[in-house]
Scaffold this motif. Sequence first.
Motif, short mmCIF file in Angstrom:
data_model
loop_
_atom_site.label_atom_id
_atom_site.label_comp_id
_atom_site.label_asym_id
_atom_site.label_seq_id
_atom_site.Cartn_x
_atom_site.Cartn_y
_atom_site.Cartn_z
N GLY A 55 27.39 29.36 24.73
CA GLY A 55 26.33 29.02 23.58
C GLY A 55 26.11 29.87 22.55
N GLN A 56 26.67 31.06 22.80
CA GLN A 56 26.41 32.17 21.78
C GLN A 56 27.29 32.03 20.79
OE1 GLN A 56 26.70 36.11 23.54
NE2 GLN A 56 26.42 36.97 21.44
N GLN A 57 26.76 32.39 19.38
CA GLN A 57 27.71 32.29 18.30
C GLN A 57 28.48 33.63 18.13
OE1 GLN A 57 25.28 31.40 14.78
NE2 GLN A 57 26.59 29.45 14.48
N VAL A 58 29.78 33.54 17.96
CA VAL A 58 30.71 34.77 17.76
C VAL A 58 31.43 34.62 16.59
CG1 VAL A 58 30.95 35.08 20.05
CG2 VAL A 58 32.64 33.50 19.33
N GLN A 59 32.15 35.74 16.13
CA GLN A 59 33.12 35.71 15.03
C GLN A 59 34.30 36.29 15.47
OE1 GLN A 59 31.68 38.54 12.00
NE2 GLN A 59 32.49 37.51 10.50
N ARG A 60 35.32 35.82 14.96
CA ARG A 60 36.83 36.54 15.25
C ARG A 60 36.85 37.81 14.64
NH1 ARG A 60 41.77 33.83 17.52
NH2 ARG A 60 43.26 35.46 17.27
N ASN A 61 37.48 38.80 15.48
CA ASN A 61 37.65 40.00 14.99
C ASN A 61 39.13 40.44 14.55
OD1 ASN A 61 37.67 42.87 14.58
ND2 ASN A 61 37.52 43.26 16.83
N ASN A 62 39.49 39.97 13.24
CA ASN A 62 40.67 40.04 12.65
C ASN A 62 40.92 41.79 12.22
OD1 ASN A 62 41.38 37.44 13.20
ND2 ASN A 62 40.26 36.87 11.23
N LYS A 63 42.19 41.96 12.25
CA LYS A 63 42.66 43.18 11.86
C LYS A 63 42.35 43.34 10.44
CE LYS A 63 46.41 43.49 14.95
NZ LYS A 63 47.82 43.73 14.96
N ALA A 64 41.80 44.57 10.00
CA ALA A 64 41.49 44.63 8.52
C ALA A 64 42.81 44.87 7.61
CB ALA A 64 40.69 46.15 8.48
N SER A 78 43.65 36.97 6.65
CA SER A 78 43.00 36.38 7.96
C SER A 78 41.43 36.31 7.54
CB SER A 78 43.16 37.17 9.12
OG SER A 78 42.66 38.68 8.74
N LYS A 79 40.82 35.02 8.06
CA LYS A 79 39.41 34.63 7.83
C LYS A 79 38.72 35.36 9.14
CE LYS A 79 38.82 30.41 7.32
NZ LYS A 79 38.53 29.14 7.03
N HIS A 80 37.54 35.53 8.97
CA HIS A 80 36.60 35.95 10.21
C HIS A 80 36.05 34.83 10.33
CE1 HIS A 80 36.95 40.28 10.23
NE2 HIS A 80 37.08 40.16 9.13
N ARG A 81 36.48 33.64 11.00
CA ARG A 81 35.97 32.42 11.59
C ARG A 81 34.80 32.68 12.36
NH1 ARG A 81 40.44 28.77 13.67
NH2 ARG A 81 40.94 30.73 14.94
N THR A 82 33.90 31.81 12.34
CA THR A 82 32.81 31.74 13.25
C THR A 82 32.75 30.57 14.30
OG1 THR A 82 31.32 30.53 11.91
CG2 THR A 82 31.11 32.82 11.85
N GLY A 83 32.28 30.77 15.43
CA GLY A 83 32.58 29.66 16.41
C GLY A 83 31.41 29.72 17.57
N ILE A 84 31.60 28.95 18.59
CA ILE A 84 30.51 28.85 19.49
C ILE A 84 31.14 28.92 20.93
CG2 ILE A 84 28.85 27.72 20.73
CD1 ILE A 84 27.98 26.40 18.01
N VAL A 85 30.80 30.11 21.82
CA VAL A 85 31.31 30.01 23.35
C VAL A 85 31.13 28.65 24.05
CG1 VAL A 85 31.55 31.31 25.39
CG2 VAL A 85 31.20 32.39 23.18
N VAL A 86 32.20 27.82 24.46
CA VAL A 86 31.89 26.72 25.38
C VAL A 86 32.09 27.02 26.85
CG1 VAL A 86 31.99 25.31 23.45
CG2 VAL A 86 33.85 25.66 24.61
N GLY A 87 33.04 27.88 27.13
CA GLY A 87 33.25 28.25 28.29
C GLY A 87 33.97 29.83 28.49
N ARG A 88 33.97 30.18 29.85
CA ARG A 88 34.70 31.57 29.95
C ARG A 88 35.09 31.69 31.41
NH1 ARG A 88 28.74 34.35 29.95
NH2 ARG A 88 28.09 33.54 31.85
N ILE A 89 36.11 32.56 31.80
CA ILE A 89 36.69 32.68 32.97
C ILE A 89 37.19 33.85 33.05
CG2 ILE A 89 38.86 31.95 32.39
CD1 ILE A 89 39.30 30.58 35.05
N HIS A 117 38.08 41.10 23.62
CA HIS A 117 38.41 42.23 22.89
C HIS A 117 38.65 41.63 21.22
CE1 HIS A 117 42.64 41.69 24.01
NE2 HIS A 117 43.04 42.06 23.00
N ARG A 118 38.90 40.25 21.01
CA ARG A 118 39.03 39.63 19.92
C ARG A 118 37.90 39.08 19.24
NH1 ARG A 118 42.86 40.63 16.86
NH2 ARG A 118 43.30 38.60 16.17
N LEU A 119 36.59 39.06 19.74
CA LEU A 119 35.63 38.75 19.53
C LEU A 119 34.43 39.67 18.96
CD1 LEU A 119 35.15 35.69 21.98
CD2 LEU A 119 35.99 35.69 19.62
N LEU A 120 33.61 39.18 18.11
CA LEU A 120 32.42 40.09 17.56
C LEU A 120 31.13 39.24 17.73
CD1 LEU A 120 33.80 41.64 14.53
CD2 LEU A 120 33.50 43.00 16.71
N PRO A 121 30.03 39.78 18.31
CA PRO A 121 28.93 39.17 18.25
C PRO A 121 28.31 38.78 16.85
CG PRO A 121 28.35 41.22 18.80
CD PRO A 121 29.80 41.04 18.78
#
Length: 75
Positions: free
Chosen positions: A10-19, A24-35, A68-72
């Motif tokens: 349920g936390q909002q995250v941002q994609r960590n793209n290379k500089a 590449s866009k810094h898209r935002t999204g919501i975590v819906v599951g993890r394993i 490692h590809r996500l940022l809070p």
Amino acid sequence: MVREPAFAIGQQVQRNNKACVPSSKHRTGIVVGRIFRAVNKFKPDINKNWHYDIRWEGRSQTDPVLEHRLLPINE
């Protein structure tokens, strides 16, 4: 040994793209599951990491992304 996940469901995250990739866009999204599983399915005993299912803005399907590809997003 399983380490604690960096992002909660349920936390909002941002994609960590290379500089170095300006298109590449810094898209935002919501975590819906993890394993917690191996990165390479053919070597299940090594290199385990958290995999998150992310629902990106404007998309109906989820995408699996490594931790490692996500940022809070600081709100």
